[in-house]
Design a protein around this motif. Structure first.
Motif, PDB file in Angstrom:
ATOM      1  N   LEU A 122      32.275  49.148  26.072  1.00 43.39           N
ATOM      2  CA  LEU A 122      32.066  47.909  26.817  1.00 43.39           C
ATOM      3  C   LEU A 122      30.745  47.248  26.425  1.00 43.39           C
ATOM      4  O   LEU A 122      30.650  46.018  26.364  1.00 43.39           O
ATOM      5  CB  LEU A 122      32.079  48.191  28.320  1.00 43.39           C
ATOM      6  N   GLN A 123      29.733  48.057  26.157  1.00 39.22           N
ATOM      7  CA  GLN A 123      28.422  47.509  25.801  1.00 39.22           C
ATOM      8  C   GLN A 123      28.471  46.727  24.498  1.00 39.22           C
ATOM      9  O   GLN A 123      27.823  45.672  24.365  1.00 39.22           O
ATOM     10  CB  GLN A 123      27.396  48.633  25.697  1.00 39.22           C
ATOM     11  N   VAL A 124      29.233  47.209  23.524  1.00 41.86           N
ATOM     12  CA  VAL A 124      29.257  46.576  22.202  1.00 41.86           C
ATOM     13  C   VAL A 124      30.435  45.631  22.013  1.00 41.86           C
ATOM     14  O   VAL A 124      30.545  44.981  20.969  1.00 41.86           O
ATOM     15  CB  VAL A 124      29.266  47.648  21.088  1.00 41.86           C
ATOM     16  N   SER A 125      31.317  45.538  23.005  1.00 35.76           N
ATOM     17  CA  SER A 125      32.500  44.695  22.858  1.00 35.76           C
ATOM     18  C   SER A 125      32.128  43.226  22.719  1.00 35.76           C
ATOM     19  O   SER A 125      31.198  42.735  23.372  1.00 35.76           O
ATOM     20  CB  SER A 125      33.427  44.886  24.067  1.00 35.76           C
ATOM     21  N   ASP A 126      32.881  42.527  21.868  1.00 34.42           N
ATOM     22  CA  ASP A 126      32.667  41.087  21.727  1.00 34.42           C
ATOM     23  C   ASP A 126      33.775  40.288  22.406  1.00 34.42           C
ATOM     24  O   ASP A 126      33.918  39.086  22.188  1.00 34.42           O
ATOM     25  CB  ASP A 126      32.568  40.700  20.249  1.00 34.42           C
ATOM     26  N   ARG A 127      34.573  40.955  23.241  1.00 38.57           N
ATOM     27  CA  ARG A 127      35.626  40.260  23.971  1.00 38.57           C
ATOM     28  C   ARG A 127      35.009  39.359  25.036  1.00 38.57           C
ATOM     29  O   ARG A 127      33.971  39.651  25.607  1.00 38.57           O
ATOM     30  CB  ARG A 127      36.588  41.251  24.633  1.00 38.57           C
ATOM     31  N   ALA A 128      35.696  38.269  25.317  1.00 38.69           N
ATOM     32  CA  ALA A 128      35.213  37.341  26.336  1.00 38.69           C
ATOM     33  C   ALA A 128      36.408  36.639  26.971  1.00 38.69           C
ATOM     34  O   ALA A 128      37.428  36.395  26.310  1.00 38.69           O
ATOM     35  CB  ALA A 128      34.262  36.316  25.729  1.00 38.69           C
ATOM     36  N   ALA A 129      36.301  36.339  28.237  1.00 38.04           N
ATOM     37  CA  ALA A 129      37.364  35.640  28.942  1.00 38.04           C
ATOM     38  C   ALA A 129      37.293  34.141  28.638  1.00 38.04           C
ATOM     39  O   ALA A 129      36.227  33.597  28.348  1.00 38.04           O
ATOM     40  CB  ALA A 129      37.243  35.872  30.443  1.00 38.04           C
ATOM     41  N   ASP A 130      38.449  33.503  28.716  1.00 41.15           N
ATOM     42  CA  ASP A 130      38.493  32.054  28.559  1.00 41.15           C
ATOM     43  C   ASP A 130      38.173  31.421  29.913  1.00 41.15           C
ATOM     44  O   ASP A 130      39.061  31.127  30.715  1.00 41.15           O
ATOM     45  CB  ASP A 130      39.881  31.632  28.075  1.00 41.15           C
ATOM     46  N   LEU A 131      36.890  31.243  30.159  1.00 42.83           N
ATOM     47  CA  LEU A 131      36.447  30.769  31.472  1.00 42.83           C
ATOM     48  C   LEU A 131      36.919  29.347  31.763  1.00 42.83           C
ATOM     49  O   LEU A 131      36.952  28.929  32.928  1.00 42.83           O
ATOM     50  CB  LEU A 131      34.925  30.853  31.559  1.00 42.83           C
TER      51      LEU A 131
END
Length: 264
Positions: A122-131
């Motif tokens: 989770l710390q290194v993840s580059d995932r992001a929600a489409d806010l």
């Protein structure tokens, strides 16, 4: 054997010795002082990386047990990635599929390693929600709550979030441990210990992009065969608010997005 084949054979023999010096002798034409430098460099670099990636496990096994674990990883596992930062996942795969039982292994070894790996991932993840498609202040009961892509819903036999040098359980407790582990807006990794109904709530919301908070809670009340289902709904509403405040739930899906998904 041609030059290419001979070079390949020498490389394999060299690597085999570095992985398992007790089983495979060093190349005869290389000074042992030089080989000792290679052996220490490879082993210490990997040990350091994994120790930093699994800090609690490292502290619990510090010394000879940790060194033996890392050596066994060298001997048994063949990495599928050339990327150094993906080595922790390879180590977890080794623990899951290749690790032979050892009297030095605590019974929670695999679960603790998985929990620590989740924190790292989770710390290194580059995932992001489409806010842009989420209402951060939406009605969590009437609307469709959106779970953060940087949140994980986990269950363990052992209370892995409490394990450390001063707490090393020898047997799992009667009840499983359920955790929501997530990355905050400040990029900190935090956890929330949850009960089984709250875990089920997260499961239902993650499984369907069209389930409202109210519908999920009513389903849980039915599954529990609760004599007063509205109590389950009322408690669940509080849990939704708490999960939203912590960033596990980001808000609700905007109506236009929901309409598009229903039309698919």
């Amino acid at each position: 054997m041609g030059d290419a084949g001979e070079l390949r054979a020498r490389q394999l023999a060299f690597a085999a010795h570095l992985r398992d010096p007790q089983q495979f002798p060093a190349p005869g034409d290389v000074e042992d002082r030089r080989m000792a430098i290679y052996r220490a460099l490879i082993f210490n670099n990997v040990s350091s990386l994994l120790g930093g990636s699994f800090p609690v496990l490292h502290r619990l096994l510090e010394g000879a047990p940790w060194d033996a674990l890392i050596r066994d990883f060298f001997v048994r596992h063949r990495c599928r990635t050339p990327l150094f930062m993906e080595l922790p996942e390879e180590f977890l795969g080794y623990l899951e599929d290749e690790r032979a039982e050892s009297p030095d292994d605590p019974p929670f070894l695999l679960e603790l390693a998985h929990y620590e790996w989740i924190e790292l991932a989770l710390q290194v993840s580059d995932r992001a929600a489409d806010l842009a498609n989420i209402d951060p202040n939406g009605d969590l009961m009437a609307g469709v709550p959106v779970i953060s892509p940087l949140a994980r819903n986990l269950s363990y036999r052992f209370p892995v979030h409490r394990i450390g040098p001063d707490f090393r359980p020898g047997e799992p407790p009667d009840a499983a441990t359920h955790l929501a582990v997530y990355r905050t807006r400040a990029d900190d990794i935090e956890f929330l210990e949850i009960n089984a109904p709250t875990q089920r709530l997260l499961q239902l919301l993650q499984a369907s992009p069209t389930t409202t908070g109210l519908a999920a809670l009513r389903q849980i009340a039915t599954e529990l065969n609760h004599p007063q289902p509205e109590q389950v709904v009322a408690f669940g509403a509080q849990q939704l608010d708490q999960l939203h405040a912590r960033g596990v739930i980001l808000g609700t899906r905007l109506p236009a997005v929901l309409k598009d998904q229903l039309a698919v």
